[in-house]
Each structure stands twice: as structure tokens, then as C-alpha cells.
Enzyme design. Structure first.
Site, PDB file in Angstrom:
ATOM      1  N   HIS A 429      27.323  -8.850 -11.774  1.00 24.39           N
ATOM      2  CA  HIS A 429      26.383  -9.629 -11.212  1.00 24.39           C
ATOM      3  C   HIS A 429      24.926  -8.940 -10.753  1.00 24.39           C
ATOM      4  O   HIS A 429      23.946  -9.493 -11.035  1.00 24.39           O
ATOM      5  CB  HIS A 429      27.093 -10.441  -9.806  1.00 24.39           C
ATOM      6  N   ARG A 519      18.637  15.545 -32.752  1.00 24.81           N
ATOM      7  CA  ARG A 519      19.421  16.763 -32.560  1.00 24.81           C
ATOM      8  C   ARG A 519      20.631  16.607 -32.229  1.00 24.81           C
ATOM      9  O   ARG A 519      21.000  15.894 -31.209  1.00 24.81           O
ATOM     10  CB  ARG A 519      18.497  17.629 -31.158  1.00 24.81           C
ATOM     11  N   ARG A 587      19.405  16.855 -37.562  1.00 24.63           N
ATOM     12  CA  ARG A 587      19.747  18.465 -37.551  1.00 24.63           C
ATOM     13  C   ARG A 587      20.712  18.716 -37.310  1.00 24.63           C
ATOM     14  O   ARG A 587      21.425  18.438 -36.051  1.00 24.63           O
ATOM     15  CB  ARG A 587      18.564  18.916 -36.926  1.00 24.63           C
ATOM     16  N   ASP A 713      10.048  27.977 -33.877  1.00 23.01           N
ATOM     17  CA  ASP A 713      10.522  29.459 -34.278  1.00 23.01           C
ATOM     18  C   ASP A 713       9.752  29.929 -35.262  1.00 23.01           C
ATOM     19  O   ASP A 713       9.621  31.284 -35.377  1.00 23.01           O
ATOM     20  CB  ASP A 713      11.854  29.057 -34.967  1.00 23.01           C
ATOM     21  N   CYS A 760       8.514  19.005 -37.516  1.00 21.09           N
ATOM     22  CA  CYS A 760       9.318  18.260 -36.299  1.00 21.09           C
ATOM     23  C   CYS A 760       9.106  19.303 -35.034  1.00 21.09           C
ATOM     24  O   CYS A 760       9.869  19.201 -33.929  1.00 21.09           O
ATOM     25  CB  CYS A 760      10.528  18.047 -36.493  1.00 21.09           C
TER      26      CYS A 760
END
Length: 806
Positions: A429, A519, A587, A713, A760
Site C-alpha cells: 500500500h 561491468r 566485460r 589503464d 568506454c
């Protein structure tokens, strides 16, 4: 037949056009019974006592003028006065005599229903439901306006329940609601549905929506269920199981259950065979609490019925008409039934040309967590109210904190800044009403009334997915509105980085070309929490404490591998479904060894490395004899999402692949586990985040179907620094010319080979000039964080125009 003057109409005699005679609930039941039983949807039979009978009762009892007098001069915000007047009106109706002629008709038709279900014509059990004639209209919907009485048997109980239903047209919340909507109290009638009970007291029941209740995402069915009769879910007394089914692939024959969440289900409502009441609540055994109330086959059956009902009503209306349904399983016959349906009204009226996002600008201590309802943020001072008779203490703008709400709380819910409850699921509710009122709500916190106290300043945040958070203090937030019609279409594909499956449905409304990075780490960290090798080697674990912890998290899964596979598959599945049929690039796991060690049981299987960032991560783990069987679980999860759920829009991306040899080994391991490159359109991409990936791009792209640049990276490896180190942080910059030179080079190679090339990494989300550089370099797609998509799209469109890309 003369329907307008009839006191009784059976379900097969009424349809949706008869709402003025029998109310929204009954007209919908009649419409379904007449048209959908033939399409395989099970619906219990019954009849309606019409609104004509209600008006006849008022007239013959001579109480209409007295009711008018009691309502004269009412101020619905004066709660004590509303309570007093409402009680007096209800007692007036309950004490009124049902005219003999009407009594005879009700009893005679009840006897006919008994003969349908009981050859010996003994008293059958029925549900007696109120159905107001202004109920379930698109602009006048409200949860639980009138009453329902279950397990009613025999003529005396039935007539008594009918009087109580008539009286419930004047519950405090119904009076208040009509006053606020400007409805004339005497132009609204009340019909009663008398329907054969489904013996869900011996099985389970619940509610079901053919649309996402929080997001408005139209391609899913949400099913909530608990043991026993269904009132507990609606009232928010139990935290139910929740199931999510993806409609487009369900209709293609796939078993697309993309969400399964176990509820606590502490109690169940059953028949009371010895007491004074018709029903009672009893505890649920622990073993049953740890089990789902429905099998996968039953979930899929209900979801298919939801599609059938929705398609029927949409065809009739000439536009998409999502539905709100109630279902029940008979514990004796084991059959499933739909026992009620009405149009879903919150998202059906939503303006899809605008995107509204609530963004929290500050953070503080999290005081409490629960299930979020909607996606808004609100704040205010706490008011803890345990009992409905104390609602007069509530002040406008406060945060209502209570165990659970029922319709008696409506007068104060509409003036609350937010609502927090101990109990209930997303279809209770409190959840339904807060959606309709447009206020943030968190349900199922378990300890709200103990943790929070009066006058405490809090912020209620429902903007971060399925989990709602109560923060300490009045935090700043903003409401962002975007006109979706003004967002330009670019040649460069604009994709999104998505981590949380529970936010994917909401994020799918942002203009996009799919997901450039989904991910797995988020799903493993937040939903699985256990190291995959600890699951695979569960029986070999020496620590009983660790085994007990894993057992509690795996919810009775005897096969621990299946827990990992199913949980990961459903998490991936929710993201892929949200953006279907657009591509979703998933990935595979890219935890470092220190991060894997933080998972439950992880310390037993992970090495201690001096520099985990450059150590055993990504591709190097997947073919290693020390990890290969754990990677196989990921492969099986991806296979399940693609093959069982039908989500072939999933592409797979391999992170941190250092050498050509590694790429070949990983592709071979995936093939061993059923993921065959090219089969069912499966594409396998590599992350381009190591200088070797660029220098040998030609060779890598002979193996992979494409590359996605991981600028984070790549930058640290090109510049030779640790991106986590504050000491060299100022040197870290993705816009360094050395980084950009490599990015240009790999884009050129991919374009020459006709292979996919996207990005990305974080850079284009943080720096608009970097996004513009990528467009100039000829990249296919740019994947952005959801909160930067719209503003960056404008910049990219501008750059494309400037350099002549059409």
C-alpha cells in the site's frame, strides 16, 4: 436484459463499458472472464451486486439526508473530525436493513454460484470485494479505497459482508479522497463482487504489473508473491518474493526470468476455522521462507497471462495499456488464477518526452537501507507514528516513519515529504500510494521505527536504483529536467557505461545507442559477494563459520555453482533487457587479486601481489589452471543470458589481454564453455588498454571482432604511473599527446579492417574536448556515464557539424 435496473449481474454479463453500473474492478473482471478465459487465462467465476442495489438501499433505508448532514462543513485536514464523521456514517449504513427483495436476489445468486463449484450445493467460500463506480479511472486511482472480505461462507456472512462493503464507500480515506478530487459523494455508487475464493491460503498469491513499477519500463512483468491469501502483500505486512520477466523474448518462447529476489515472508494469511474472524495470520516455517513461492514454470505462466491481458486491453483502448493484476494459486488444485485486474495509472500517464533526474549533491552517514519506490529524493523532519489513530500528530512536510501503512493513513500520506516503513515490498500500500502521490518512499527497512526518531532531520534518496537510502541531515539535491525531443541524433554512436542492473531500466530512457560497458564486478560484489572458487570448493572448506555465511547468502541453493551462474546471468540479463535490442557490451570480470581477496572466502584463493594493478588480472586469469573453472562460471552465466533469456544483443569483452597468445587461449576457453564466436551472432571484443594492444592492433583484430578503448589503464601504462597514487596524480591526464597518438592509431587500424572501435574509459565523460577529439579521430562509439550523456551529445553533434560529418 435491462442491465441498468438489475441488482445482480454475473461476470459473463458485464464488460468494461459497465463500470458505471458495477465499478472498475467488477467491470474488468467481467471483461476478462468473457474474453480471456478462451485465451487460456484462468479466472474464478462470480457475480456483481450492482451500484443500483447500493442506491436502492440508501433510498429504502432513508439515510441519505443524514449522511449529507454529517458531511456538511467537513475539513479533511482536521483528522479527528474526519474520523468521527466517517465512523458515524459507516455505522448508519451497517445498521440499515437490506430490503427483502434485494436480500433474496443476493442469496439466490450465491446459491447458483455454490451449485457451479459444489455438486452437493454446500456453502462455498467467496471473496466479497468492493468496486466503486469512480474507481480505477486514469485520473482517479487510489490504492485500497474500499474493503475486501475473504473466506465468506453462507448466506448470513455474505449479507453481513455486503453491508460492510456498502459502508466502506465512506471510509475516512475514501471521503478524504473524493473531497480532494472534487467528486460528488452521491454520484458515486458501490458495487460488490462476489467471486469464488482461490485456496491460496494453502499456497501463495500476490500482485503483478505488466510494466516496471519504479521505472515505467514497458517491456517487463513484475510479479510479487508470498504465502497465503493476498491481502498481506497489498497491506505491506510481508516482504514478498519478487520476479522480473522480460516480455519481448518471453513472447519468442525464451524462459526470460531476469530477476528473482527472495522475500522474508515471515507470516501468511489463512482461513480461521476456529476463531471469530474469517482469516488469521500465522508464522511461516524457516524452510518455506527460504524458498521461492513460485516455480519458474509458474512465473512464466503468470507473465504470459500478464502479456495476454495487457495486449487485450491495449487493443481495445487503441494504445498501450499496462495492467495491475492480482493472482492466486490454489493449494488444492495447484492451479493459478487471475483474480483482479485494473489499468496501471502512474506510468500510463507519464510524459515520455521529458526526462526528469534527481541528483544528490552531498553525502552523509547512511542511517537505514530498504527498497526504493520511484526515483525521487526528499527530506524533512522525522515523525514516527506506530498506530493509525495517532495520525493527527503528523504535520505537513514531515517524513512519515511507520511499521506499514494501510488506506486509513491516506489523509497524512498526501502531505508527507517522504515515507519510510519497516515492512512491505514494492507493491504494498505505501509503495502504490507514494507512487501515485509522487513522493519518495522506502519500504522494507525492518528497523525504521527503532532507528529514526521524532524531529530528526533526514534525506530520503530513491535515485540510486533498487536500494533506497536514508541519510542523516537535510542534504542538497537537484531536479534536472531534459526535453528528449531536443537531443540531437549523432553519427557517432552514443553508448552508456552501466554498472548497476537495478538502475538500467531507468537509464534506458536516456537517449542512447546501447551499452558500451556493462561491468560484471558490480553484480559479483553486490549480489553474489562470494569468491567463485569458494562456491566451487564449498565442500572442501574447513571453516564452519565461513560455510554458514555462504549458506545464508546462497538462500538454500544446494548447488553453489548455480547460485553464481543464475545470479550473474540475471544481473547481466536486466542490463541487456533494458537496452534490447541495442548492443550491450559485457566485460568479463576485471577484479585485481586484492579485490578478489575481499570477496567472501577470497583470501583462501588469492595470492598476495606487490602491484595487483599490473599482476594477475583480466585475460591472464581465464586460462590459468588456478582460475579456469571459476571463469567457466562466468561463461555459463553469459550463455544463460544469451540462450535461455534470448538476449543475443549481449556482446562479450575481454579485459587486460596482454598478448596475441593470451587472446587465442581465452577464445578457446570460452568455446569450451559454449560461447562460440560467431554462433547466434556472438561477437567477442577486446579491451584496448595496454600499449601492446595498439602496437599489435592488426593482429589482435584478426582474433577479436572489435576493440573498446580503456583510456584509464592505457593512460597509466603509456605514462608509466600508478593512477591510484596521489603523489603522481597531477601527471595523470588522458589528454596527454602520447595517449592521444596511440588512440588515433588504433582507431585508424580498426577502421581500415572494418572492425568495431569504441571507447568506454572515463575521459570522454569528464572532458568534453576529449569527446570532440575522438569524433575527429573517427571513432565508432563513445560510451559515457549516464549523467553526462545528454550534455556530451550536444557537444558531439556540434563537432560533427563543424567537421562536416553527416
Amino acid at each position: 436484459m435491462d442491465k441498468e435496473n438489475a441488482f445482480i449481474l454475473w461476470f459473463d454479463q458485464i464488460g468494461i463499458e459497465d463500470a458505471i453500473l458495477v465499478g472498475g474492478k467488477n467491470s474488468s473482471l467481467g471483461e476478462m472472464y468473457s474474453n480471456l478465459v478462451s485465451r487460456g487465462v484462468n479466472i474464478p467465476n462470480g457475480f456483481a451486486v450492482t451500484a443500483k442495489a447500493y442506491f436502492y438501499l440508501l433510498e429504502k433505508a432513508g439515510i441519505k439526508d443524514e449522511i449529507k448532514r454529517l458531511l456538511d462543513g467537513l475539513d479533511t485536514r482536521n483528522i479527528p473530525d474526519l474520523q468521527t464523521r466517517g465512523h458515524m456514517i459507516r455505522e448508519l449504513i451497517k445498521k440499515a436493513h437490506i430490503p427483502n427483495h434485494l436480500q433474496r436476489e443476493i442469496v439466490e445468486n450465491y446459491r447458483n454460484l455454490c451449485s457451479v463449484y459444489s455438486p452437493e450445493k454446500s456453502d462455498v467460500d467467496v471473496a466479497v470485494r468492493s468496486s466503486a463506480t469512480a474507481e480505477d479511472l486514469p485520473d482517479a486511482s487510489f490504492a485500497g479505497q474500499q474493503e475486501t472480505y475473504l473466506n465468506i461462507k453462507g448466506e448470513t456472512q455474505l449479507l453481513d459482508a455486503c453491508k460492510k462493503c456498502f459502508a466502506s464507500l465512506f471510509t475516512n480515506r475514501a471521503i478524504s479522497y473524493r473531497e480532494d478530487k472534487g467528486f460528488d459523494h452521491f454520484k458515486i455508487g458501490l458495487s460488490i463482487g462476489v467471486q469464488k475464493m482461490v485456496r491460496s491460503d494453502k499456497a501463495s498469491s500476490g500482485v503483478m504489473f505488466s510494466i516496471g513499477t519504479e521505472s515505467g519500463f514497458k517491456d517487463i512483468v513484475i510479479i510479487n508473491g508470498s504465502y497465503g491469501l493476498g491481502e498481506n502483500i497489498v497491506q505491506g505486512v510481508v516482504n514478498p518474493d519478487e520476479f522480473i520477466v522480460f516480455k519481448p523474448t518471453l513472447k519468442q518462447g525464451f524462459r526470460s526470468i531476469i530477476g528473482k529476489k527472495l522475500g522474508s515472508k515471515e507470516i501468511k494469511m489463512v482461513y480461521d476455522t476456529h476463531g471469530n474472524k474469517s482469516t488469521k495470520n500465522i508464522p511461516v516455517q524457516t524452510e518455506d521462507r527460504n524458498r521461492f513461492v513460485l516455480s519458474d514454470d509458474e512465473i512464466l505462466t503468470l507473465a504470459k497471462w500478464a502479456c495476454v491481458v495487457e495486449e487485450y486491453y491495449s487493443e481495445k483502448a487503441g494504445h498501450h495499456k499496462p495492467m495491475d493484476l492480482e493472482w492466486a494459486k490454489d493449494g488444492i488444485t495447484k492451479q493459478l488464477f487471475i483474480v483482479q485486474a485494473r489499468p496501471e495509472t502512474v506510468h500510463a500517464l507519464k510524459d515520455l518526452t521529458k526526462l526528469v533526474q534527481y541528483v544528490l549533491k552531498e553525502k552523509s552517514n547512511v542511517l537505514l537501507r530498504g527498497e526504493s519506490v520511484g526515483d525521487k529524493i526528499g527530506n524533512g523532519k522525522v515523525r514516527v507514528i506506530e498506530e493509525a489513530h495517532n495520525i493527527h500528530q503528523f504535520k505537513e512536510g514531515e517524513v512519515l516513519v511507520t511499521d506499514m501503512t494501510d488506506p486509513d493513513w491516506e489523509p497524512i500520506m498526501k502531505i508527507a515529504s517522504a515515507i519510510v516503513t519497516n515492512r512491505g515490498g514494492r507493491t504494498c500500500h505505501a509503495a502504490i500510494v507514494s507512487r501515485e502521490l509522487g513522493i519518495p518512499c522506502i519500504v522494507g527497512t525492518e528497523h525504521a521505527t527503532e532507528t529514526l526518531h521524532d524531529a530528526q532531520e533526514v534525506t530520503i534518496d530513491c535515485s540510486q536504483g533498487a536500494q533506497g537510502l536514508v541519510y542523516q541531515g537535510l542534504l542538497k539535491y537537484e531536479k534536472q529536467e531534459h526535453d528528449l525531443g531536443s537531443v540531437p541524433k549523432t553519427k557517432t554512436k552514443i553508448m552508456m557505461n552501466v554498472a548497476n542492473p537495478d538502475q538500467a531500466f531507468e537509464e534506458s530512457f536516456i537517449p542512447n545507442d546501447g551499452v558500451g560497458l556493462a561491468r560484471e564486478e558490480f553484480i559479483i560484489n553486490s549480489e553474489i559477494k562470494i569468491h567463485p572458487l569458494a562456491l566451487l570448493k564449498f565442500n572442501e572448506l574447513e571453516s564452519e563459520k565461513l560455510k554458514a555465511k555462504i549458506n545464508s547468502l546462497t538462500n538454500g541453493y544446494s548447488d553453489k555453482e548455480k547460485f553464481f551462474i543464475n545470479t550473474l546471468a540475471r544481473g547481466i540479463g536486466r542490463i541487456a533487457a533494458a537496452f534490447y535490442p541495442k548492443p550491450v557490451i559485457v566485460r568479463t570480470s576485471d577484479f585485481k587479486s586484492n579485490e578478489y581477496a575481499n570477496l567472501i572466502g577470497g583470501h583462501l584463493f588469492e595470492p598476495k601481489e606487490d602491484n595487483p594493478m599490473l599482476g594477475w588480472r583480466g585475460a591472464s586469469r581465464y586460462y590459468s589452471e588456478n582460475y579456469k573453472e571459476a571463469f567457466a562460471l562466468e561463461c555459463k552465466a553469459l550463455l544463460k543470458a544469451r540462450n535461455d533469456f534470448g538476449l543475443t544483443n549481449i556482446k562479450i569483452m575481454i579485459p587486460f589481454c596482454r598478448t596475441i597468445d593470451e587472446a587465442k587461449k581465452v577464445i578457446a576457453v570460452m568455446k569450451e564453455n559454449g560461447l562460440v564466436q560467431g554462433e547466434h551472432e556472438l561477437e567477442i571484443y577486446g579491451m584496448c588498454e595496454i600499449p601492446s594492444n595498439v602496437l599489435l592492433a592488426d593482429e589482435f583484430l584478426d582474433i577479436f571482432d572489435g576493440f573498446s578503448i580503456g583510456s584509464n589503464d592505457l593512460t597509466q601504462l603509456v605514462l608509466g604511473l600508478d593512477r591510484d597514487s596521489e603523489l603522481v596524480n597531477e601527471i595523470y591526464d588522458e589528454r596527454n599527446e602520447a595517449v592521444k597518438k596511440l588512440i588515433r592509431e588504433v582507431i585508424e587500424v580498426a577502421n581500415k579492417k572494418g572492425k568495431y572501435i569504441g571507447i568506454c574509459g572515463q575521459a570522454p565523460s569528464d572532458f568534453e574536448d576529449f569527446a570532440e577529439f575522438l569524433v575527429e579521430a573517427g571513432i565508432h562509439s563513445i560510451s559515457l556515464n549516464p549523467d553526462t550523456v545528454i550534455k556530451t551529445t550536444f557537444k558531439i553533434a556540434e563537432k560533427e557539424k563543424q567537421i562536416g560529418i553527416n
